[in-house]
Motif scaffolding. Structure first.
Motif, mmCIF file in Angstrom:
data_model
loop_
_atom_site.group_PDB
_atom_site.id
_atom_site.type_symbol
_atom_site.label_atom_id
_atom_site.label_comp_id
_atom_site.label_asym_id
_atom_site.label_seq_id
_atom_site.Cartn_x
_atom_site.Cartn_y
_atom_site.Cartn_z
ATOM 1 N N LEU A 13 0.817 -1.210 0.000
ATOM 2 C CA LEU A 13 0.000 0.000 0.000
ATOM 3 C C LEU A 13 0.853 1.262 0.000
ATOM 4 O O LEU A 13 0.616 2.181 -0.789
ATOM 5 N N TYR A 14 1.864 1.329 0.855
ATOM 6 C CA TYR A 14 2.697 2.525 0.960
ATOM 7 C C TYR A 14 3.637 2.686 -0.227
ATOM 8 O O TYR A 14 4.065 3.794 -0.535
ATOM 9 N N ARG A 15 3.940 1.608 -0.913
ATOM 10 C CA ARG A 15 4.817 1.695 -2.075
ATOM 11 C C ARG A 15 4.051 1.966 -3.369
ATOM 12 O O ARG A 15 4.493 2.751 -4.201
ATOM 13 N N TYR A 16 2.918 1.287 -3.550
ATOM 14 C CA TYR A 16 2.258 1.324 -4.854
ATOM 15 C C TYR A 16 0.815 1.794 -4.796
ATOM 16 O O TYR A 16 0.084 1.673 -5.783
ATOM 17 N N GLY A 17 0.365 2.329 -3.699
ATOM 18 C CA GLY A 17 -1.029 2.739 -3.541
ATOM 19 C C GLY A 17 -1.457 3.842 -4.473
ATOM 20 O O GLY A 17 -2.628 3.953 -4.834
ATOM 21 N N ASN A 18 -0.511 4.676 -4.890
ATOM 22 C CA ASN A 18 -0.874 5.773 -5.786
ATOM 23 C C ASN A 18 -1.189 5.297 -7.198
ATOM 24 O O ASN A 18 -1.932 5.967 -7.920
ATOM 25 N N ILE A 19 -0.700 4.154 -7.599
ATOM 26 C CA ILE A 19 -0.899 3.694 -8.978
ATOM 27 C C ILE A 19 -2.374 3.391 -9.266
ATOM 28 O O ILE A 19 -2.931 3.929 -10.231
ATOM 29 N N PRO A 20 -3.072 2.555 -8.465
ATOM 30 C CA PRO A 20 -4.488 2.330 -8.769
ATOM 31 C C PRO A 20 -5.337 3.596 -8.595
ATOM 32 O O PRO A 20 -6.288 3.805 -9.348
ATOM 33 N N LYS A 65 10.684 9.390 -0.408
ATOM 34 C CA LYS A 65 11.957 9.953 0.041
ATOM 35 C C LYS A 65 12.217 9.716 1.525
ATOM 36 O O LYS A 65 13.361 9.565 1.928
ATOM 37 N N ILE A 66 11.166 9.714 2.354
ATOM 38 C CA ILE A 66 11.412 9.716 3.796
ATOM 39 C C ILE A 66 11.082 8.415 4.518
ATOM 40 O O ILE A 66 11.493 8.251 5.662
ATOM 41 N N ILE A 67 10.361 7.496 3.900
ATOM 42 C CA ILE A 67 9.947 6.289 4.623
ATOM 43 C C ILE A 67 10.900 5.127 4.343
ATOM 44 O O ILE A 67 10.967 4.622 3.231
ATOM 45 N N PRO A 68 11.618 4.689 5.394
ATOM 46 C CA PRO A 68 12.371 3.440 5.264
ATOM 47 C C PRO A 68 11.442 2.277 5.598
ATOM 48 O O PRO A 68 10.603 2.372 6.483
ATOM 49 N N TYR A 69 11.584 1.198 4.890
ATOM 50 C CA TYR A 69 10.721 0.050 5.142
ATOM 51 C C TYR A 69 11.356 -0.947 6.108
ATOM 52 O O TYR A 69 10.762 -1.965 6.437
ATOM 53 N N PHE A 83 14.664 1.921 1.402
ATOM 54 C CA PHE A 83 13.847 2.989 0.844
ATOM 55 C C PHE A 83 13.433 2.573 -0.557
ATOM 56 O O PHE A 83 14.172 1.883 -1.254
ATOM 57 N N ILE A 84 12.266 3.008 -0.991
ATOM 58 C CA ILE A 84 11.802 2.643 -2.321
ATOM 59 C C ILE A 84 12.609 3.427 -3.360
ATOM 60 O O ILE A 84 12.940 4.586 -3.153
ATOM 61 N N PHE A 85 12.949 2.797 -4.455
ATOM 62 C CA PHE A 85 13.692 3.379 -5.565
ATOM 63 C C PHE A 85 15.062 3.902 -5.154
ATOM 64 O O PHE A 85 15.620 4.761 -5.820
ATOM 65 N N SER A 86 15.606 3.428 -4.039
ATOM 66 C CA SER A 86 16.877 3.969 -3.574
ATOM 67 C C SER A 86 17.594 2.939 -2.712
ATOM 68 O O SER A 86 16.972 2.174 -1.990
#
Length: 163
Positions: A13-20, A65-69, A83-86
């Motif tokens: 959800l936190y990584r890909y929720g914006n896509i749908p 940018k700010i959320i580490p998983y 971090f996503i994409f990093s």
């Protein structure tokens, strides 16, 4: 040393929720654009949908940018990775934390919690959906400097007096 991660559902959800959400907004945008030549009143939903798409994706880019998983905490520091994409990795010493805000640090039950490292000018955030979040919050509050701790307690007390 303790490690804190998100359950699989919240990672997705936190990584890909914006896509749908963006796809749904684009689906609604298509008919509004197609009927624009018949009535200029359709310009209002077009602008509204474009603003929603913009702000949704802007928020997710900020979160990326700010959320580490993955957060690993020991007695004197926290390691923030995944971090996503990093491939970034941050080490934040509790003594360097200049600000704790959001979520429980302001007396709210939910919401993004932000840690600001004053020495390295680093900001990380996390949601209360981390596994064993209460333990991480306890570690942070027990190990930050007294002025930061006092500021958090003051915010919580102000919030409680309002309610």
């Amino acid at each position: 040393m303790q490690t804190f991660t998100y359950p699989l559902f919240f990672r997705i959800l936190y990584r890909y929720g914006n896509i749908p959400v963006t796809i749904i907004f684009l689906i609604y945008l298509v008919p509004a654009v197609l009927f624009l030549d018949k009535n200029l009143l359709y310009m209002i939903p077009i602008v509204a949908l474009l603003l929603l798409i913009y702000y949704t994706n802007k928020r997710y880019l900020y979160l990326y940018k700010i959320i580490p998983y993955k957060i690993t905490a020991d007695d004197e520091k926290m390691y923030c990775t995944d971090f996503i994409f990093s491939k970034r990795e941050f080490t934040i010493y509790y003594s360097d934390i200049a600000l704790l805000k959001g979520g429980i640090f302001e007396g709210k039950l939910n919401g993004l919690m932000i840690i600001n490292d004053g020495r390295n000018k680093t900001t990380i955030g996390f949601y209360p959906r981390l596994k064993n979040i209460k333990e991480l919050q306890k570690i942070l509050l027990n190990r930050v400097n007294k002025p930061v701790y006092d500021a958090v307690v003051e915010k919580i007390n102000k919030r409680n007096k309002k309610d």
